[in-house]
Design a protein around this motif. Structure first.
Motif, PDB file in Angstrom:
ATOM      1  N   TYR A 193     -24.566  43.138   8.090  1.00 25.33           N
ATOM      2  CA  TYR A 193     -23.451  44.579   7.890  1.00 25.33           C
ATOM      3  C   TYR A 193     -22.759  45.479   8.616  1.00 25.33           C
ATOM      4  O   TYR A 193     -21.210  45.576   8.355  1.00 25.33           O
ATOM      5  N   TRP A 249     -32.133  48.186  13.231  1.00 25.11           N
ATOM      6  CA  TRP A 249     -30.530  48.409  13.080  1.00 25.11           C
ATOM      7  C   TRP A 249     -30.212  48.230  14.090  1.00 25.11           C
ATOM      8  O   TRP A 249     -29.385  47.649  14.559  1.00 25.11           O
ATOM      9  N   ASP A 279     -26.095  52.492  11.862  1.00 23.52           N
ATOM     10  CA  ASP A 279     -25.249  53.048  10.323  1.00 23.52           C
ATOM     11  C   ASP A 279     -26.259  53.980   9.831  1.00 23.52           C
ATOM     12  O   ASP A 279     -27.180  54.443   9.349  1.00 23.52           O
ATOM     13  N   ALA A 280     -25.473  55.166   9.516  1.00 22.95           N
ATOM     14  CA  ALA A 280     -26.391  56.215   8.627  1.00 22.95           C
ATOM     15  C   ALA A 280     -26.909  55.763   7.181  1.00 22.95           C
ATOM     16  O   ALA A 280     -27.563  56.755   6.371  1.00 22.95           O
ATOM     17  N   ARG A 281     -26.415  54.468   6.586  1.00 21.76           N
ATOM     18  CA  ARG A 281     -27.390  53.943   5.792  1.00 21.76           C
ATOM     19  C   ARG A 281     -28.893  53.748   5.853  1.00 21.76           C
ATOM     20  O   ARG A 281     -29.488  53.633   4.497  1.00 21.76           O
ATOM     21  N   MET A 282     -28.935  53.527   6.417  1.00 19.93           N
ATOM     22  CA  MET A 282     -30.680  53.317   7.450  1.00 19.93           C
ATOM     23  C   MET A 282     -31.307  54.242   7.288  1.00 19.93           C
ATOM     24  O   MET A 282     -32.588  54.392   6.822  1.00 19.93           O
ATOM     25  N   ILE A 322     -31.392  56.585   4.620  1.00 17.04           N
ATOM     26  CA  ILE A 322     -32.054  55.692   3.064  1.00 17.04           C
ATOM     27  C   ILE A 322     -33.351  54.835   3.483  1.00 17.04           C
ATOM     28  O   ILE A 322     -33.838  55.587   2.724  1.00 17.04           O
ATOM     29  N   TRP A 368     -31.025  53.448  -4.402  1.00 20.07           N
ATOM     30  CA  TRP A 368     -29.200  54.132  -3.877  1.00 20.07           C
ATOM     31  C   TRP A 368     -29.173  53.255  -2.471  1.00 20.07           C
ATOM     32  O   TRP A 368     -27.950  52.750  -2.549  1.00 20.07           O
ATOM     33  N   LEU A 369     -30.142  52.433  -1.436  1.00 20.01           N
ATOM     34  CA  LEU A 369     -29.748  51.458  -0.392  1.00 20.01           C
ATOM     35  C   LEU A 369     -29.289  50.583  -1.242  1.00 20.01           C
ATOM     36  O   LEU A 369     -28.403  50.219  -0.525  1.00 20.01           O
ATOM     37  N   TRP A 394     -27.545  49.926  -4.134  1.00 21.57           N
ATOM     38  CA  TRP A 394     -26.233  50.203  -3.734  1.00 21.57           C
ATOM     39  C   TRP A 394     -25.197  50.607  -2.925  1.00 21.57           C
ATOM     40  O   TRP A 394     -24.341  50.042  -3.362  1.00 21.57           O
ATOM     41  N   SER A 395     -25.671  51.031  -2.089  1.00 17.58           N
ATOM     42  CA  SER A 395     -24.715  51.439  -1.115  1.00 17.58           C
ATOM     43  C   SER A 395     -24.488  50.109  -0.252  1.00 17.58           C
ATOM     44  O   SER A 395     -23.049  50.126   0.057  1.00 17.58           O
ATOM     45  N   PHE A 396     -25.215  49.222  -0.345  1.00 14.71           N
ATOM     46  CA  PHE A 396     -25.119  48.120   0.467  1.00 14.71           C
ATOM     47  C   PHE A 396     -23.960  47.272  -0.548  1.00 14.71           C
ATOM     48  O   PHE A 396     -23.079  45.562  -0.219  1.00 14.71           O
TER      49      PHE A 396
END
Length: 296
Positions: A35, A160, A168-171, A173, A231-232, A234-236
């Motif tokens: 990603y 990452w 990435d801010a999603r990490m 989570i 949530w993670l 879903w975000s990806f």
């Protein structure tokens, strides 16, 4: 170095427990390769070189952390009936050897980070400081379990960074999910030491709230962990294997909690090691499959 001495060193750092954090770190590496916008990466997979250096970094970080923990807690290890047979407590390994080993482990982490990318190298001293700091937290806060969790929770974000050279801010989570997972099972494990912690004035959730409430707090941590994983995913926009993996992890956590009760902690070792080892491996397998099927 003799095989028996190697076994003693591996026991000191609880090398077999590396299985807890490593699969989450490898998941972070897989997500980054798929990603993150990485110039020159076309396969969507980390290189074997990157994977190898991530593993080396993880081993170095864990060896540094566990050795320092044993050095700093030596007095308590000698006094606590559950820990008095550990290598430093019995003298099977000397304190000077432990310091040298810790320094070598820190050097291994820094070298591995240097081999990965500049940002990983620049952040490696911060990781060493955080891992060092954890060993003192039980002396002043009941929530040292979450600090321990964060020490392992850093691993997917670090992986990452190792692949992408950025974060990435999603990490965050996933970092939160791993922090709560580890913190939760450390609360469970700390129930075994409640009487000793009281006698030497160390802090823990079981000591502060009692065993029954501590078990409830651990369950709450793991419920929030599952929510964060959802949530993670879903975000990806991950496909069904990720969601199946979350379901299996939730089932394993439910089984883990069924093994212990306020009146019976006799199966704690099974809850702590076997089930949590399965959780991390299952997570990597399902999420690895999800990343392979996903479209960035």
């Amino acid at each position: 170095m003799s095989p028996s001495r190697i076994r003693t060193i591996l026991e000191m750092i609880k090398f077999e427990h590396s299985i807890f954090a490593l699969p989450f770190a490898l998941t972070g590496a897989l997500l980054a390769a798929r990603y993150a916008a990485i110039p020159g990466m076309v396969s969507g997979l980390p290189s074997w070189r990157q994977i190898a250096w991530i593993i080396v970094a993880m081993v170095g970080a864990r060896s540094w952390a566990m050795t320092l923990n044993r050095i700093i807690d030596l007095r308590y290890d000698r006094e606590n009936p559950r820990t008095k047979t550990r290598a430093l407590a019995t003298g099977a390994l000397t304190l000077s050897f432990a310091w040298i080993f810790a320094a070598a482990a820190a050097a291994v982490l820094v070298i591995a980070a240097w081999q990965l990318n500049r940002l990983a190298l620049e952040l490696s001293p911060i990781a060493l400081v955080v891992l060092f700091f954890y060993s003192y937290t039980k002396r002043f806060t009941s929530w040292s379990h979450l600090v321990l969790g964060f020490c392992l929770g850093m691993s997917p974000a670090a992986a990452w960074i190792a692949i992408a050279g950025s974060l990435d801010a999603r990490m965050l989570i996933l970092c939160g999910a791993v922090t709560l997972w580890v913190g939760g099972f450390d609360v469970l494990y700390a129930c075994q030491d409640i009487e000793y912690d009281k006698s030497v004035k160390l802090y823990s959730v079981p000591k502060r709230f009692g065993i029954a409430r501590a078990l409830m707090i651990a369950r709450a941590m793991h419920v929030v962990m599952i929510a964060l994983l959802a949530w993670l995913a879903w975000s990806f926009h991950l496909p069904w294997p990720a969601w199946a993996g979350i379901a299996v992890v939730a089932a394993l956590l439910a089984y883990e909690h069924s093994l212990v009760s306020p009146n019976d902690l006799s199966r704690m070792n099974a809850a702590f090691f076997a089930v949590n080892g399965y959780i991390s491996i299952v997570f990597l397998l399902f999420w690895g499959a999800a990343v392979a099927f996903a479209h960035p």
